[in-house]
Scaffold this motif. Structure first.
Motif, PDB file in Angstrom:
ATOM      1  N   GLN A 232      53.417 -29.721 -47.217  1.00  0.00           N
ATOM      2  CA  GLN A 232      53.585 -29.015 -45.825  1.00  0.00           C
ATOM      3  C   GLN A 232      52.387 -28.131 -45.186  1.00  0.00           C
ATOM      4  OE1 GLN A 232      55.853 -25.425 -47.050  1.00  0.00           O
ATOM      5  NE2 GLN A 232      56.256 -24.594 -44.952  1.00  0.00           N
ATOM      6  N   ILE A 233      52.291 -28.281 -44.015  1.00  0.00           N
ATOM      7  CA  ILE A 233      51.272 -27.800 -43.233  1.00  0.00           C
ATOM      8  C   ILE A 233      51.905 -26.842 -42.413  1.00  0.00           C
ATOM      9  CG2 ILE A 233      49.469 -28.126 -41.330  1.00  0.00           C
ATOM     10  CD1 ILE A 233      49.493 -31.029 -42.154  1.00  0.00           C
TER      11      ILE A 233
ATOM     12  N   VAL B  69      55.302 -28.260 -40.571  1.00  0.00           N
ATOM     13  CA  VAL B  69      55.356 -29.891 -40.358  1.00  0.00           C
ATOM     14  C   VAL B  69      55.446 -30.460 -41.735  1.00  0.00           C
ATOM     15  CG1 VAL B  69      52.906 -30.381 -39.721  1.00  0.00           C
ATOM     16  CG2 VAL B  69      54.851 -31.934 -39.133  1.00  0.00           C
ATOM     17  N   PHE B  70      56.125 -31.349 -42.285  1.00  0.00           N
ATOM     18  CA  PHE B  70      55.742 -31.879 -43.556  1.00  0.00           C
ATOM     19  C   PHE B  70      55.304 -33.268 -43.436  1.00  0.00           C
ATOM     20  CE2 PHE B  70      58.874 -28.561 -43.641  1.00  0.00           C
ATOM     21  CZ  PHE B  70      58.513 -27.949 -45.100  1.00  0.00           C
TER      22      PHE B  70
ATOM     23  N   ILE C  12      50.279 -26.563 -48.068  1.00  0.00           N
ATOM     24  CA  ILE C  12      50.856 -26.159 -49.193  1.00  0.00           C
ATOM     25  C   ILE C  12      51.215 -27.394 -49.954  1.00  0.00           C
ATOM     26  CG2 ILE C  12      53.009 -25.114 -50.188  1.00  0.00           C
ATOM     27  CD1 ILE C  12      52.920 -23.484 -47.356  1.00  0.00           C
ATOM     28  N   GLY C  13      50.863 -27.618 -51.196  1.00  0.00           N
ATOM     29  CA  GLY C  13      51.034 -28.609 -52.165  1.00  0.00           C
ATOM     30  C   GLY C  13      49.343 -29.355 -52.254  1.00  0.00           C
TER      31      GLY C  13
ATOM     32  N   ASP D 107      40.512 -29.609 -52.130  1.00  0.00           N
ATOM     33  CA  ASP D 107      40.985 -31.051 -52.064  1.00  0.00           C
ATOM     34  C   ASP D 107      41.158 -31.351 -50.647  1.00  0.00           C
ATOM     35  OD1 ASP D 107      40.791 -31.217 -54.684  1.00  0.00           O
ATOM     36  OD2 ASP D 107      43.033 -30.951 -54.949  1.00  0.00           O
ATOM     37  N   TRP D 108      41.154 -30.670 -49.532  1.00  0.00           N
ATOM     38  CA  TRP D 108      41.433 -31.206 -48.172  1.00  0.00           C
ATOM     39  C   TRP D 108      40.411 -32.366 -47.841  1.00  0.00           C
ATOM     40  CZ3 TRP D 108      42.601 -27.804 -43.517  1.00  0.00           C
ATOM     41  CH2 TRP D 108      43.728 -27.070 -43.826  1.00  0.00           C
ATOM     42  N   ALA D 109      39.217 -32.451 -48.176  1.00  0.00           N
ATOM     43  CA  ALA D 109      38.542 -33.256 -47.584  1.00  0.00           C
ATOM     44  C   ALA D 109      38.426 -34.566 -48.558  1.00  0.00           C
ATOM     45  CB  ALA D 109      36.814 -32.595 -47.667  1.00  0.00           C
TER      46      ALA D 109
END
Length: 310
Positions: A9-10, A69-70, A100-101, A106-108
């Motif tokens: 989820q963003i 948005v998922f 979320i999740g 860990d984004w990069a």
């Protein structure tokens, strides 16, 4: 929603006054949005309907809205999050973007397993620095380590733009990339033979990443700088032969009246980052500023165009 997939989820937190603009940006990613807006909820309804209305709704902040948005993990949610952040930064909107999740650190890395060498146009191949790739005859490889900046070649807007850059970059020309992100387009232009490239972005972190990528690719003729659109752009004698703006429709419309001051007389202005539904608005704005569309391409609901002064 397919329960067999892992979804991220963003979620964007924004002012209710900015909800329409935030929704427009989020719809660039997917049309299946979840919008939480309590500005129209009447507190007096609580006295009428009692327990039928959730207390959280009645007491919710009327000035704050949420748009989510998922994204399935296979669609590189990390890069999508960076893309969204960059668009809001370009629009100067005060929002919070949460994945979320997946953790912030860990984004990069969360999407790297899906990022493989990608061919754009006829010659360019975008290669992540952690991959090994043997180019075929005639191919030009561009190494990318995007970090927390947008621009890997996986997104349609970048692929469309890179193909246009390949088409219009001539040996010895000059190129300006407004909103450069990872620096990918300016580096592509340099490797295609451009003599001078100026890449700028409003985000200092993106510029830092762009500088690192120019060093990675051995393209010292790409100068990177922080700039609020055109304000700090370094002008060149005779103007830039190619100007690229892979941003958003609203910013391109804002750029249209002024970008000609930085272009060569026969220069080409390449625009992308535009959802297909808003292409006509952008084209109308460019035509109103004296430009003629000379080339167009579409991919998965995204539009990229090239224009020259009429």
């Amino acid at each position: 929603m397919d329960d067999n997939k892992n979804w991220i989820q963003i979620k964007v937190t924004c002012s209710s006054a900015d909800l329409e603009t935030v929704t427009s940006v989020m719809s660039m990613v997917d049309n299946g949005l979840m919008i939480e807006d309590y500005s129209d909820v009447d507190r007096e309804l609580d006295g009428v309907y009692g327990d039928l209305i959730d207390e959280a709704i009645v007491t919710a902040d009327r000035n704050t809205a949420y748009v989510s948005v998922f994204i399935p993990e296979t669609r590189s949610p990390g890069e999508t999050g960076v893309f969204i952040k960059q668009k809001f930064q370009e629009l100067k909107l005060d929002v919070t973007v949460d994945l979320i999740g997946v953790s912030e650190e860990d984004w990069a890395d969360s999407w790297k397993q899906y990022y493989k060498p990608i061919k754009t146009g006829k010659k360019l191949v975008i290669v992540p620095v952690w991959e090994t790739y043997e180019p075929e005859e005639g191919e030009i490889t561009v190494l990318m380590d995007p970090g927390m900046a947008f621009g890997t070649g996986t997104h349609e807007t970048t692929r469309l733009c890179a193909a246009m850059v390949e088409k219009y970059t001539m040996p010895g020309c000059s190129v300006l990339d407004v909103g450069c992100g990872s620096g990918i387009l300016a580096i592509c232009a340099s490797k295609l033979g451009a003599e001078k490239c100026f890449a700028c972005d409003i985000d200092p972190q993106a510029v830092k990443v762009a500088v690192e990528n120019t060093e990675l690719n051995g393209t010292p003729n790409v100068k990177c700088a922080v700039s609020d659109l055109l304000r700090q752009v370094e002008k060149t004698e005779g103007g830039y032969d190619v100007v690229v703006a892979n941003i958003v429709a609203d910013i391109i419309i804002r750029l249209a009246p002024d970008v000609g001051d930085y272009m060569a007389d026969d220069g080409v202005f390449i625009v992308s980052g535009i959802i297909e539904e808003r292409a006509c608005e952008v084209i109308d704005a460019l035509r109103g500023a004296g430009y003629v569309m000379v080339d167009e391409s579409y991919e998965n609901g995204w539009y990229c165009g090239a224009c020259k002064r009429g």
